[in-house]
Design a protein around this motif. Structure first.
Motif, PDB file in Angstrom:
ATOM      1  N   ASP A  61       0.863  -1.191   0.000  1.00 28.82           N
ATOM      2  CA  ASP A  61       0.000   0.000   0.000  1.00 28.82           C
ATOM      3  C   ASP A  61       0.902   1.245   0.000  1.00 28.82           C
ATOM      4  O   ASP A  61       0.682   2.189   0.743  1.00 28.82           O
ATOM      5  CB  ASP A  61      -0.931  -0.034   1.227  1.00 28.82           C
ATOM      6  N   TYR A  64       2.155   2.528   3.367  1.00 25.93           N
ATOM      7  CA  TYR A  64       1.216   2.493   4.500  1.00 25.93           C
ATOM      8  C   TYR A  64       1.131   1.076   5.081  1.00 25.93           C
ATOM      9  O   TYR A  64       0.239   0.767   5.862  1.00 25.93           O
ATOM     10  CB  TYR A  64      -0.157   3.039   4.098  1.00 25.93           C
ATOM     11  N   HIS A 104      -2.452  -0.506  11.716  1.00 27.78           N
ATOM     12  CA  HIS A 104      -2.015  -1.795  11.190  1.00 27.78           C
ATOM     13  C   HIS A 104      -0.523  -1.738  10.895  1.00 27.78           C
ATOM     14  O   HIS A 104       0.063  -0.663  10.832  1.00 27.78           O
ATOM     15  CB  HIS A 104      -2.790  -2.129   9.918  1.00 27.78           C
ATOM     16  N   PHE A 144     -10.163  -2.442   1.326  1.00 27.22           N
ATOM     17  CA  PHE A 144      -9.428  -2.593   0.073  1.00 27.22           C
ATOM     18  C   PHE A 144      -9.588  -3.932  -0.628  1.00 27.22           C
ATOM     19  O   PHE A 144      -9.516  -4.010  -1.838  1.00 27.22           O
ATOM     20  CB  PHE A 144      -7.916  -2.415   0.324  1.00 27.22           C
ATOM     21  N   PHE A 163      -7.746  -3.067   6.015  1.00 28.73           N
ATOM     22  CA  PHE A 163      -7.313  -2.587   4.699  1.00 28.73           C
ATOM     23  C   PHE A 163      -6.887  -3.799   3.861  1.00 28.73           C
ATOM     24  O   PHE A 163      -7.620  -4.779   3.802  1.00 28.73           O
ATOM     25  CB  PHE A 163      -6.246  -1.498   4.861  1.00 28.73           C
ATOM     26  N   ARG A 197       1.091  13.106  11.387  1.00 23.84           N
ATOM     27  CA  ARG A 197      -0.221  12.944  10.770  1.00 23.84           C
ATOM     28  C   ARG A 197      -0.569  11.492  11.074  1.00 23.84           C
ATOM     29  O   ARG A 197       0.179  10.578  10.738  1.00 23.84           O
ATOM     30  CB  ARG A 197      -0.125  13.213   9.274  1.00 23.84           C
ATOM     31  N   ASP A 199      -2.472   8.218  10.707  1.00 24.40           N
ATOM     32  CA  ASP A 199      -3.235   7.476   9.706  1.00 24.40           C
ATOM     33  C   ASP A 199      -4.456   6.779  10.315  1.00 24.40           C
ATOM     34  O   ASP A 199      -4.326   6.087  11.333  1.00 24.40           O
ATOM     35  CB  ASP A 199      -2.293   6.423   9.099  1.00 24.40           C
ATOM     36  N   VAL A 200      -5.607   6.924   9.659  1.00 24.58           N
ATOM     37  CA  VAL A 200      -6.877   6.322  10.116  1.00 24.58           C
ATOM     38  C   VAL A 200      -6.927   6.088  11.640  1.00 24.58           C
ATOM     39  O   VAL A 200      -7.312   5.014  12.113  1.00 24.58           O
ATOM     40  CB  VAL A 200      -7.230   5.016   9.359  1.00 24.58           C
ATOM     41  N   GLU A 252      -6.101  11.565  10.780  1.00 22.48           N
ATOM     42  CA  GLU A 252      -6.998  11.296   9.654  1.00 22.48           C
ATOM     43  C   GLU A 252      -8.297  10.728  10.224  1.00 22.48           C
ATOM     44  O   GLU A 252      -8.268   9.753  10.984  1.00 22.48           O
ATOM     45  CB  GLU A 252      -6.380  10.288   8.685  1.00 22.48           C
ATOM     46  N   HIS A 324      -2.842  12.170  -1.223  1.00 20.72           N
ATOM     47  CA  HIS A 324      -2.544  10.989  -2.030  1.00 20.72           C
ATOM     48  C   HIS A 324      -3.719  10.022  -2.121  1.00 20.72           C
ATOM     49  O   HIS A 324      -3.606   8.992  -2.770  1.00 20.72           O
ATOM     50  CB  HIS A 324      -1.338  10.284  -1.404  1.00 20.72           C
ATOM     51  N   ASP A 325      -4.823  10.320  -1.455  1.00 22.06           N
ATOM     52  CA  ASP A 325      -5.960   9.399  -1.432  1.00 22.06           C
ATOM     53  C   ASP A 325      -7.121   9.812  -2.326  1.00 22.06           C
ATOM     54  O   ASP A 325      -8.150   9.132  -2.355  1.00 22.06           O
ATOM     55  CB  ASP A 325      -6.494   9.259   0.003  1.00 22.06           C
ATOM     56  N   ARG A 409      -7.113   6.782  -6.806  1.00 19.09           N
ATOM     57  CA  ARG A 409      -6.081   7.537  -6.084  1.00 19.09           C
ATOM     58  C   ARG A 409      -4.826   7.690  -6.924  1.00 19.09           C
ATOM     59  O   ARG A 409      -3.985   8.545  -6.650  1.00 19.09           O
ATOM     60  CB  ARG A 409      -5.683   6.816  -4.789  1.00 19.09           C
ATOM     61  N   ARG A 413      -0.954  10.208  -7.801  1.00 19.60           N
ATOM     62  CA  ARG A 413       0.308   9.522  -7.510  1.00 19.60           C
ATOM     63  C   ARG A 413       1.258   9.469  -8.698  1.00 19.60           C
ATOM     64  O   ARG A 413       2.332   8.874  -8.611  1.00 19.60           O
ATOM     65  CB  ARG A 413       0.003   8.116  -6.985  1.00 19.60           C
TER      66      ARG A 413
HETATM   67  C1  GLC Z   1      -4.999   6.050   5.026  1.00 14.87           C
HETATM   68  C2  GLC Z   1      -3.939   6.469   4.041  1.00 14.87           C
HETATM   69  C3  GLC Z   1      -4.075   5.630   2.814  1.00 14.87           C
HETATM   70  C4  GLC Z   1      -3.863   4.187   3.196  1.00 14.87           C
HETATM   71  C5  GLC Z   1      -4.805   3.776   4.314  1.00 14.87           C
HETATM   72  C6  GLC Z   1      -4.367   2.493   4.937  1.00 14.87           C
HETATM   73  O1  GLC Z   1      -6.270   6.299   4.558  1.00 14.87           O
HETATM   74  O2  GLC Z   1      -4.027   7.841   3.779  1.00 14.87           O
HETATM   75  O3  GLC Z   1      -3.201   5.999   1.796  1.00 14.87           O
HETATM   76  O4  GLC Z   1      -4.046   3.374   2.099  1.00 14.87           O
HETATM   77  O5  GLC Z   1      -4.829   4.711   5.353  1.00 14.87           O
HETATM   78  O6  GLC Z   1      -3.173   2.682   5.634  1.00 14.87           O
END
Ligand code: GLC
Length: 551
Positions: A61, A64, A104, A144, A163, A197, A199-200, A252, A324-325, A409, A413
């Motif tokens: 990913d 990530y 994760h 995902f 994810f 920042r 993430d989730v 996020e 980036h999303d 996305r 990128r």
């Molecule tokens: C967040 C990130 C994204 C990533 C996801 C899982 O949403 O911005 O890019 O795929 O988390 O880590």
């Protein structure tokens, strides 16, 4: 330590490292490239940088999926090069924040490899479940790749992955895991980074018992882990570490409204300094980019208004359009036909709101969506999944491909377009990913010396924002919330006022100044067209914007 809240004076530049600039010719963006471009970022007026993950990762990913939280991937130049970039940024008065990805890890992380083998103390670092008769432990979906559970042959149990399959969720209820997170925070803060920042981050606490979800029609389970039961306790725990370093944290937070955001960002509660909300990118879709709807300026303004007013005096906003999303904003809320005009208008529409702006690489030159002819050209795990499985099989491939053009996305990128040279000047080698073919027309070099470029508009807008304290501290008013074409907002502090007029449409619209604003007496500080006044107003040109200043 009493927080200084330095981020209120910041404008961040968001770097997605592998596509920013390749400094060593291997085709992948890296920290050598970032080092070379720090002057460029500074000239844009940014005094902060957010790095998407730089840690070692198998790249399922794009970083990530972290396999080691305390190192920098050699692909990007390793730790030594990171320190050079960090020092050089600090010398320029720029702050640096890292991506903290702790919902994760990668399945290749040592913790997971030991957890699979039940090696203490890692046995319960992840969310493992048994389930009889080949049934999954519950009905949750991953974001995902299909269902959220994966069978592990070695441990003979299922693990949860919200994810991709290769991104097992950490068990944050395990105090040892939280200690690990605090250790990671300290590690980077000791090294000198200025914040994170996260993430989730609103997903880290799962509902006890991991019950089935019968409410959500898609992405089942979301209601049982977004804003879960112990999320606020965990964030407070992490904050204790962060406060020792005066660090900035922005979380996020998918599917979060402004009122609920106060649970996280109210300064009295001391958890996160700000959140990256997703509502602002839902003005042309329903909850996800993959359910498109026509763009509605009214919907967008409602979101702006709600966040500006609800957080005022209590918390702090992050202002952004791109990261980036999401696909590129110019292709969504602006117009590729009116490229320069709409690129500038979009800048004016958010940079003067109250909060800390983030500018995503390429946004400042109006990079647009990428539309490959072949679905196989997509790299992103989410796009591939949607193309193959989620978008109805009854639809022909050409329709599914168009859908991805709109939602993927990967549009954000493609390599940064530095010049009209081969590969957009991004690399001297073979780029790891496709370059958008419009690079000969849309690139930094072409815009650098053009006073009317989007890039120079961004520079002027950021400089103005940083010069005027009213942009940081003033009150916010939306003067025409019902208009479906114009966005007219003002900021006020004492005798000073700023009035921003933005048209989100091509057709001419009659704009009349709100009462109390005499345009003839205002200084017109920014504009994307030359145009005279017509009484106390004007008729807009396509995607016109003007910024007036009054004292
Ligand atoms: C967040 C990130 C994204 C990533 C996801 C899982 O949403 O911005 O890019 O795929 O988390 O880590």
């Amino acid at each position: 330590m009493e927080p200084s809240r330095w981020y209120r004076d910041s404008v961040f530049y968001h770097i997605w490292p592998r596509s920013f600039f390749d400094g060593n010719g291997d085709g992948v963006g890296d920290l050598y490239g970032v080092y070379e471009k720090l002057d460029y970022i500074q000239a844009l007026g940014c005094n902060g940088v957010w790095f998407s993950p730089l840690y070692p990762s198998p790249g399922r990913d794009c970083g990530y999926d972290v396999s080691n939280y305390r190192d920098i991937d050699p692909l990007f130049g390793g730790m030594a090069q990171f320190r050079r970039v960090l020092d050089a940024a600090h010398e320029r008065g720029m702050r640096v924040i890292m991506d903290l990805v702790v919902n994760h890890t990668s399945d290749e992380h040592e913790w997971f490899q030991k957890s699979r083998r039940r090696i203490p103390p890692y046995t319960d670092y992840y969310i493992w479940r048994k389930s009889p008769f080949g049934r999954l432990p519950n009905n949750w979906d991953s974001q995902f790749e299909g269902k959220a559970w994966q069978w592990d042959e070695l441990r003979r149990e299922y693990y949860l992955h919200l994810f991709a399959v290769k991104q097992p969720d950490l068990n944050m209820d395990n105090p040892r895991v939280r200690e690990e997170v605090k250790g990671i925070l300290r590690f980077w803060l000791e090294l000198g980074v200025d914040g994170f920042r996260e993430d989730v981050i609103t997903f880290i606490s799962k509902k006890d018992g991991l019950p089935n979800d019968y409410f959500m029609p898609a992405t089942r389970g979301l209601g049982h882990y977004n804003h879960g039961p112990r999320i606020h306790d965990y964030l407070r725990e992490f904050r204790e570490v962060l406060d020792d370093y005066d660090a900035f944290t922005v979380g996020e937070a998918p599917l979060l409204g402004a009122r609920r955001a106060l649970d996280y960002v109210d300064e009295k509660r001391g958890q996160l300094n700000a959140v990256i909300q997703s509502e602002v990118m839902n003005a042309d879709c329903f909850l996800t980019d993959y359910v498109p709807t026509p763009f509605s300026a009214r919907r967008l303004k409602r979101v702006f208004d709600s966040w500006q007013r609800t957080l005022d005096g209590k918390g702090w906003n992050v202002l952004y359009y791109e990261n980036h999303d999401h696909p590129r904003v110019l292709s969504r809320y602006g117009s590729e036909k009116y490229h320069a005009a709409s690129g500038k208008m979009l800048a004016a529409s958010y940079l003067f709101q109250k909060g800390t702006p983030f500018i995503y690489q390429g946004q400042e030159i109006g990079m647009t969506n990428w539309r490959p002819k072949n679905a196989a050209d997509y790299e992103d795990v989410q796009t591939r999944w949607h193309y193959r499985n989620q978008l109805s099989f009854l639809l022909p491939p050409s329709v599914r491909l168009k859908w991805c053009h709109r939602a993927s996305r990967d549009s954000a990128r493609t390599p940064m377009q530095w010049s009209g040279a081969p590969n957009a000047g991004f690399t001297t080698g073979v780029p790891w990913f496709h370059v958008n073919e419009n690079y000969r027309r849309i690139n930094v070099a072409a815009q650098e010396n053009d006073p009317d470029s989007i890039l120079n508009f961004y520079r002027a807008a950021v400089a103005l924002r940083r010069r005027l304290p009213l942009v940081r501290d003033g009150s916010y008013t939306d003067h025409d919330p019902l208009s479906g074409s114009l966005y007219v907002y003002s900021r006020a502090l004492g005798a000073e006022r700023l009035l921003v007029v933005c048209s989100f449409v091509e057709r001419p619209v009659r704009f009349r100044a709100p009462s109390g604003f005499d345009l003839a007496r205002g200084a017109l500080l920014l504009k994307n067209y030359d145009g005279a006044l017509d009484g106390n107003g004007f008729v807009t040109k396509p995607y016109e914007c003007r910024v007036y200043y009054f004292t």
